[in-house]
Design an enzyme around this catalytic site. Structure first.
Site, mmCIF file in Angstrom:
data_model
loop_
_atom_site.group_PDB
_atom_site.id
_atom_site.type_symbol
_atom_site.label_atom_id
_atom_site.label_comp_id
_atom_site.label_asym_id
_atom_site.label_seq_id
_atom_site.Cartn_x
_atom_site.Cartn_y
_atom_site.Cartn_z
ATOM 1 N N LYS A 326 0.819 -1.220 0.000
ATOM 2 C CA LYS A 326 0.000 0.000 0.000
ATOM 3 C C LYS A 326 0.854 1.272 0.000
ATOM 4 O O LYS A 326 2.052 1.253 0.277
ATOM 5 C CB LYS A 326 -0.971 -0.015 1.186
ATOM 6 C CG LYS A 326 -2.086 -1.044 0.981
ATOM 7 C CD LYS A 326 -3.176 -0.965 2.016
ATOM 8 C CE LYS A 326 -4.315 -1.922 1.677
ATOM 9 N NZ LYS A 326 -5.391 -1.920 2.685
ATOM 10 N N ARG A 361 -3.621 -10.188 5.073
ATOM 11 C CA ARG A 361 -4.150 -10.170 3.699
ATOM 12 C C ARG A 361 -3.010 -9.702 2.788
ATOM 13 O O ARG A 361 -2.547 -8.565 2.895
ATOM 14 C CB ARG A 361 -5.346 -9.240 3.605
ATOM 15 C CG ARG A 361 -6.042 -9.251 2.247
ATOM 16 C CD ARG A 361 -7.270 -8.351 2.255
ATOM 17 N NE ARG A 361 -8.004 -8.418 1.004
ATOM 18 C CZ ARG A 361 -7.751 -7.655 -0.067
ATOM 19 N NH1 ARG A 361 -6.767 -6.760 -0.010
ATOM 20 N NH2 ARG A 361 -8.465 -7.786 -1.162
#
Length: 381
Positions: A326, A361
């Site tokens: 991210k 995740r």
């Protein structure tokens, strides 16, 4: 004589057993080995003075602002520094005290009762769309099947399938379009009976899409809206599905427009309390909490959530963290491109595991499997 300075991250119970401490002693001494630092805000100054004395009387301490003993302000912010054993004692002592200390005692009891996860699950990401922020996570039908099989072999125990990007400013997609993207992959998973090998999660907040997946053997709903839709609650209760409740401020289209919190840890905690209560009112029994890294948060918010993830363990639910590749990594490392963010991802996720996460995740299953194996090996010595 041999003297060894040991890490405070060791499995203290194992070391105590190794030197043949009796079972009662193991429990007592292990409770003295872990030190907690607890920030308390807006504590009545009278309560602070009582808590300070009670903490000192048992060997703990309370750091308070100058002037607290003279009650110069009606409330104070302070830091309680205590072992697990000392917190247990304080949680009993403060129950009988005024100035809000009874409420604090109940919170301390929750903290000492929280149990750390014994296992770690890797959730692999499969995106059936063409605009997810990480291009290598996008797959068409046959590629998706091959990638799923590869992830299973590499150590994933959950596969998360989604048809719509939730990246900042992602374009909206109709329910019909979303379902058309994931339907073929879901059908192949059902046809190959891959759900017998791992659990499958549907990354959606549209009831029609979720119902299709649950009817096909999927066991988990990964809902970025945190069960905002009552219909999803009903569906998950009907199918006895596990729900991942994620925190997000705003929507994917608005979430990064100057996100702001009164207190990031407390605000997210309160959100979880409310949504867990809602889920359980519908009969949903299995709940995982996701702090929502990157979903309506600044860089500092994201770092705080990972660093202080243990704050959410007192809710008694498994914690999921998804920081994989991210943009927070690029904000730390000079705008590094998505393809070069694996090292940063692993650093964030190992920190999350050390702070109480039990589900990660990820886009890179093989690398995470290895990193977790090494971490577990370190924890054993």
């Amino acid at each position: 004589m041999i003297v060894e300075h040991l890490s405070n991250t060791i499995d203290i119970k194992k070391y105590l057993k190794d030197i043949n401490v009796d079972s009662g002693g193991v429990n007592i001494l292990s409770a003295k080995a872990k030190t907690h630092i607890i920030k308390i805000q807006e504590l009545n100054v009278g309560g602070a003075n009582i808590l300070k004395q009670d903490a000192l009387s048992i060997g703990a301490d309370l750091a308070v602002p100058r002037g607290t003993v003279l009650a110069k302000t009606p409330t104070v912010e302070c830091l309680l520094i205590a072992t697990t054993s000392q917190l247990k004692t304080l949680s009993r002592k403060e129950l009988a005290q005024p100035f809000g200390l009874k409420e604090l005692a109940l919170k301390l009891k929750e903290i000492v009762s929280a149990k750390r996860p014994k296992t770690v699950q890797i959730m692999g990401v499969i995106n059936a769309n063409d605009d997810s922020f990480y291009a290598d996570s996008r797959f068409n039908t046959q590629e998706a099947l091959t990638k799923i099989e590869s992830m299973i072999e590499e150590g994933a125990s959950i596969i998360d399938v989604g048809g719509v990007s939730s990246a900042p400013n992602a374009k909206k997609v109709s329910v019909e379009e979303e379902l058309s993207r994931v339907r073929v992959i879901i059908d192949l998973i059902q046809e190959k009976k891959l759900y017998k090998q791992v659990d499958f999660s549907i990354d959606s907040y549209e009831p029609e899409v979720v119902e299709y997946a649950l009817n096909a053997g999927f066991k988990i709903l990964n809902d970025i809206t945190g069960l905002a839709n009552d219909e999803l609650c009903k569906l998950c209760a009907k199918h006895n599905a596990t729900v991942v409740i994620m925190h997000m401020q705003g929507t994917p289209q608005t979430m990064q427009n100057k996100p702001e919190y009164t207190n990031i840890l407390d605000d997210v905690y309160t959100f979880f309390q409310e949504r867990v209560k809602k889920a359980e009112s519908y009969g949903i029994q299995n709940i995982i909490l996701d702090v929502g890294i990157g979903f309506g948060k600044t860089l500092d918010d994201n770092l705080m959530l990972i660093k202080h993830l243990e704050h959410f363990m007192s809710l008694g639910k498994p914690l999921l963290v998804g920081a994989s590749r991210k943009s927070m990594i690029a904000k730390v490392d000079n705008n590094v491109e998505v393809k070069d963010r694996l090292a940063g991802t692993l650093a964030l996720h190992i920190e999350a595991l050390n702070n109480g996460a039990s589900v990660l995740r990820v886009h890179d299953v093989k690398e995470h499997s290895q990193a977790i194996m090494i971490q577990e090996a370190l924890n054993r010595v």
